[in-house]
Design an enzyme around this catalytic site. Structure first.
Site, PDB file in Angstrom:
ATOM      1  N   ASP A  65       0.795  -1.067  -0.054  1.00 24.17           N
ATOM      2  CA  ASP A  65       0.087  -0.035  -0.033  1.00 24.17           C
ATOM      3  C   ASP A  65       1.000   1.265  -0.142  1.00 24.17           C
ATOM      4  O   ASP A  65       1.909   1.117   0.350  1.00 24.17           O
ATOM      5  CB  ASP A  65      -0.957  -0.055   1.198  1.00 24.17           C
ATOM      6  CG  ASP A  65      -1.688   1.290   1.524  1.00 24.17           C
ATOM      7  OD1 ASP A  65      -2.507   1.782   0.618  1.00 24.17           O
ATOM      8  OD2 ASP A  65      -1.529   1.760   2.702  1.00 24.17           O
ATOM      9  N   ASP A  67      -0.241   4.993   0.789  1.00 24.57           N
ATOM     10  CA  ASP A  67      -0.337   6.054   1.413  1.00 24.57           C
ATOM     11  C   ASP A  67      -0.407   5.471   3.121  1.00 24.57           C
ATOM     12  O   ASP A  67      -1.085   4.606   3.541  1.00 24.57           O
ATOM     13  CB  ASP A  67      -2.023   6.659   1.745  1.00 24.57           C
ATOM     14  CG  ASP A  67      -1.974   7.518   0.216  1.00 24.57           C
ATOM     15  OD1 ASP A  67      -1.042   7.601  -0.367  1.00 24.57           O
ATOM     16  OD2 ASP A  67      -3.262   7.433  -0.177  1.00 24.57           O
ATOM     17  N   ALA A 173      -4.955   3.641  -4.089  1.00 23.61           N
ATOM     18  CA  ALA A 173      -6.286   4.182  -4.813  1.00 23.61           C
ATOM     19  C   ALA A 173      -5.886   5.367  -5.569  1.00 23.61           C
ATOM     20  O   ALA A 173      -6.612   6.080  -6.160  1.00 23.61           O
ATOM     21  CB  ALA A 173      -7.130   4.515  -3.622  1.00 23.61           C
TER      22      ALA A 173
END
Length: 312
Positions: A65, A67, A173
């Site tokens: 991931d 962030d 995202a």
């Protein structure tokens, strides 16, 4: 990124949109990974090395991931700052981005509705611009706002997988273009990110599927693993957010990095490995760098005051 059969939410269920977003991200990631392999730009890493991964296991890979796992804060916010500096939008949008980042940093978790609002703001800003233009600007923005926010500890974990001969992918995202720039700068294999629709190289302001968030990340990892011939039980995944539990649960080696409260609890119950590169007791509780949270709040408040004065 060219359109890949984009359909509106009215015509597909949430699960179907997650699958579509995941498959689109996997296809985009595979197309760019070879380019990244040809032009690595890895940064410095900490000397720390975990006992895992196993060297020479080419059916294993790592999924990170972005962030608050690889980088402090939200990539889309830093990208927004750079676009504001280049006059892509007005002060009121900057105040909105500042408040969104403040909320993200203080809460330490990703609320799907809140993150969706951030993505819609970004899509409206880039609509009508060329993909090549945003990629070029993204390179500059990385140097200005992102390079100094990479967690050295997480960077070292990624490097351990690379040193073992394994591929390493960002899964985020954030727009796939932004994620790809970050992956290349860190010397990683590639990136799975939200795919924005474009026609003839121009953004339309729509997404392919939905933002690559939560279940969509798991679908992207599953699709990429199938295409790459990976054995997910031998793969690793790293995240700070409980929203990524679906992705973490796919692999045989899940890691909670700078975890939020829910993920920390979930990880401890399942004896997942944890790493926390933040400082201060408060950071461990709420999921933010202790000093950075205060700075983010001050920045958001200043932006709100400036906006109020301008309106008066």
């Amino acid at each position: 990124m060219a359109a890949l059969g984009w359909l509106t939410p009215r015509r597909r269920s949430a699960t179907a949109r997650s699958v579509l977003a995941g498959e689109a991200a996997a296809e985009a990631a595979r197309k760019t990974s070879q380019q990244l392999a040809d032009s690595p730009d890895a940064g410095e890493a900490e000397p720390m090395r975990p006992t895992f991964p196993v060297a020479g296991d080419d059916r294993a890979a790592a999924f990170f991931d972005l962030d608050n796992t690889v980088m402090q804060g939200a990539a889309i916010f830093h990208f927004g700052r750079g676009l504001y500096k280049r006059k892509f939008f007005q002060r009121r949008e900057l105040a909105r981005f500042a408040w969104q980042q403040t909320w993200f940093r203080l809460a330490g978790v990703e609320d799907p509705d809140h993150m969706q609002d951030v993505r819609e703001s970004a899509l409206s800003i880039v609509k009508g611009h060329r993909v090549s233009e945003l990629m070029s600007i993204g390179e500059e923005i990385y140097d200005e706002y992102m390079a100094d926010r990479i967690w050295p500890g997480t960077r070292a974990l990624a490097q351990a997988h690379l040193d073992a001969g394994q591929k390493v992918w960002l899964v985020t995202a954030a727009p796939v273009e932004t994620a790809t720039i970050i992956a290349r700068r860190l010397g990683l294999t590639g990136a799975l990110g939200t795919v924005a629709e474009s026609v003839d190289g121009v953004y339309t302001g729509k997404l392919v599927g939905e933002p690559l968030h939560g279940p969509a990340k798991a679908e992207a990892v599953r699709a990429l693993a199938a295409a790459e011939g990976l054995d997910l039980t031998r793969c690793a995944a790293y995240s700070d957010s409980h929203n990524d539990i679906p992705m973490l649960s796919l692999v045989g080696h899940p890691y909670a990095i700078n975890p939020d409260t829910k993920l920390r609890k979930h990880a401890r119950e399942r004896e997942w490995r944890l790493r926390d590169y933040r400082t201060g007791r408060k950071a461990a509780k709420v999921g933010i760098p202790a000093a950075a949270g205060v700075g983010a709040l001050a920045g958001g408040t200043a932006a709100a005051v400036a906006l109020h004065r301008r309106r008066r």
